[in-house]
Structure formats: structure tokens, C-alpha cells
Enzyme design. Structure first.
Site, PDB file in Angstrom:
ATOM      1  N   HIS A  67      82.122  43.473 -20.910  1.00  0.00           N
ATOM      2  CA  HIS A  67      82.466  41.783 -21.184  1.00  0.00           C
ATOM      3  C   HIS A  67      81.208  41.366 -21.689  1.00  0.00           C
ATOM      4  O   HIS A  67      81.356  40.340 -22.556  1.00  0.00           O
ATOM      5  CB  HIS A  67      82.931  41.391 -19.888  1.00  0.00           C
ATOM      6  CG  HIS A  67      83.186  40.060 -19.943  1.00  0.00           C
ATOM      7  ND1 HIS A  67      84.505  39.648 -19.973  1.00  0.00           N
ATOM      8  CD2 HIS A  67      82.307  38.883 -19.881  1.00  0.00           C
ATOM      9  CE1 HIS A  67      84.539  38.318 -19.923  1.00  0.00           C
ATOM     10  NE2 HIS A  67      83.334  37.758 -19.847  1.00  0.00           N
ATOM     11  N   GLU A  68      80.112  41.407 -21.148  1.00  0.00           N
ATOM     12  CA  GLU A  68      79.066  40.621 -21.538  1.00  0.00           C
ATOM     13  C   GLU A  68      78.362  40.899 -23.049  1.00  0.00           C
ATOM     14  O   GLU A  68      77.992  40.286 -23.520  1.00  0.00           O
ATOM     15  CB  GLU A  68      77.994  40.825 -20.300  1.00  0.00           C
ATOM     16  CG  GLU A  68      78.102  40.464 -19.041  1.00  0.00           C
ATOM     17  CD  GLU A  68      78.512  39.025 -18.887  1.00  0.00           C
ATOM     18  OE1 GLU A  68      78.001  38.308 -19.839  1.00  0.00           O
ATOM     19  OE2 GLU A  68      79.534  38.949 -18.313  1.00  0.00           O
ATOM     20  N   HIS A  71      80.288  39.027 -25.528  1.00  0.00           N
ATOM     21  CA  HIS A  71      79.406  37.939 -25.652  1.00  0.00           C
ATOM     22  C   HIS A  71      78.321  38.169 -26.518  1.00  0.00           C
ATOM     23  O   HIS A  71      77.949  37.349 -27.564  1.00  0.00           O
ATOM     24  CB  HIS A  71      79.063  37.167 -24.279  1.00  0.00           C
ATOM     25  CG  HIS A  71      80.219  36.956 -23.772  1.00  0.00           C
ATOM     26  ND1 HIS A  71      81.197  35.700 -23.960  1.00  0.00           N
ATOM     27  CD2 HIS A  71      80.371  36.958 -22.066  1.00  0.00           C
ATOM     28  CE1 HIS A  71      81.835  35.199 -22.924  1.00  0.00           C
ATOM     29  NE2 HIS A  71      81.629  36.145 -21.836  1.00  0.00           N
TER      30      HIS A  71
END
Length: 153
Positions: A67-68, A71
């Protein structure tokens, strides 16, 4: 697991699932409480919540890292890197990252204040419950625009 092992793990996930190397710093941050991880747009670093690792294991933390990294890679590519952007949603689904992290068992939610004040419209009787005190002279009723009266509960 320490920060060096986490750094190597993030670099490996970045290469295998994204095909792009991770060239910044990844570390554990034990002060994170309600979030699984955090990406910093200025420094491009990633913080991971170590409590997620102890509570749910490596599989869940790997989803948080993905998820990170979504980003991270989208931001550096100049594409939509926010949760609401279509680029982010598509990439997250492709790499099988988690949209939300699980809440840690045993952690208590923030204590909410009870309602301590009530505003009553003098015209229509509409009631508004408030947790904080306010000056009723500065506001009007949202239903009929009448004046308000403050009562302590």
C-alpha cells in the site's frame, strides 16, 4: 525484525511486485497507533507500524508495505497517488495490497466526550446537542433561522 531487515524487505517487495527499486528509507515507528504505515511525500520515506507485525504477522505487514509503495511509486511517477485516485486503486488491486489495515486488538478507541450542552430554538423548538460550549448569539437555527438558547445538561 529490526529496521535493516525491514529496509531489505521493502526493497525486495518493490523489485518483485513493482519492478522499480525503492531508493529511500523504510523504518518502524512504534508511535503509530491507528495506521499501519505512512508515506512521507517530502522525504519519500516510509514508516511501518511494528504493532501490526506482532499482532497479525508478516502477510498483513506485506500488504501494508505494498500500500505504501503504491503511494511512493505513483508519487514519484507524477500520477495520482491519493486514496481516491483511480491510478492508486488500480495499482493497489494489481499488487494485492490492503486498502485498510486491521485494528490492533486490545487498543482502546479514543474516549468521546458526553454531550454537555443543548441549544434550543426559541421559535420552532429544534434541539442541537453540543459537546463544547458556544455563544448562541452568534448562530441561528438551521431549520427556521430563529434565535438559540443554551442550556447546560
Amino acid at each position: 525484525m529490526d529496521n535493516d531487515e525491514l529496509q531489505a524487505w521493502v526493497e525486495e517487495i518493490s523489485l518483485t511486485h513493482f519492478g522499480i527499486p525503492f531508493r529511500h528509507c523504510a523504518k518502524f515507528n512504534s508511535r503509530l497507533r491507528t495506521t499501519g504505515g505512512r508515506y512521507f511525500m517530502k522525504s519519500h520515506d516510509i514508516d511501518i507500524n511494528p504493532h501490526q507485525l506482532t499482532a497479525f504477522g508478516k502477510e498483513e505487514v506485506e500488504k501494508i508495505i505494498k500500500h505504501e509503495l503504491c503511494h511512493y511509486h505513483l508519487h514519484l511517477a507524477g500520477k495520482g497517488h491519493r486514496h481516491r485516485d483511480q491510478d492508486f486503486k488500480v495499482l493497489l488491486k494489481r499488487v494485492k495490497g490492503s486498502r485498510y489495515c486491521q485494528s490492533i486488538p486490545g487498543s482502546t478507541a479514543r474516549r468521546t466526550l458526553p454531550y454537555r450542552y443543548k441549544l434550543i430554538c426559541t421559535s420552532c423548538g429544534m434541539e442541537y446537542l453540543r459537546k463544547r460550549q458556544m455563544d448562541p448569539k452568534r448562530y441561528r437555527c438551521g431549520k427556521c433561522a430563529g434565535s438559540l438558547k443554551l442550556i447546560n445538561l
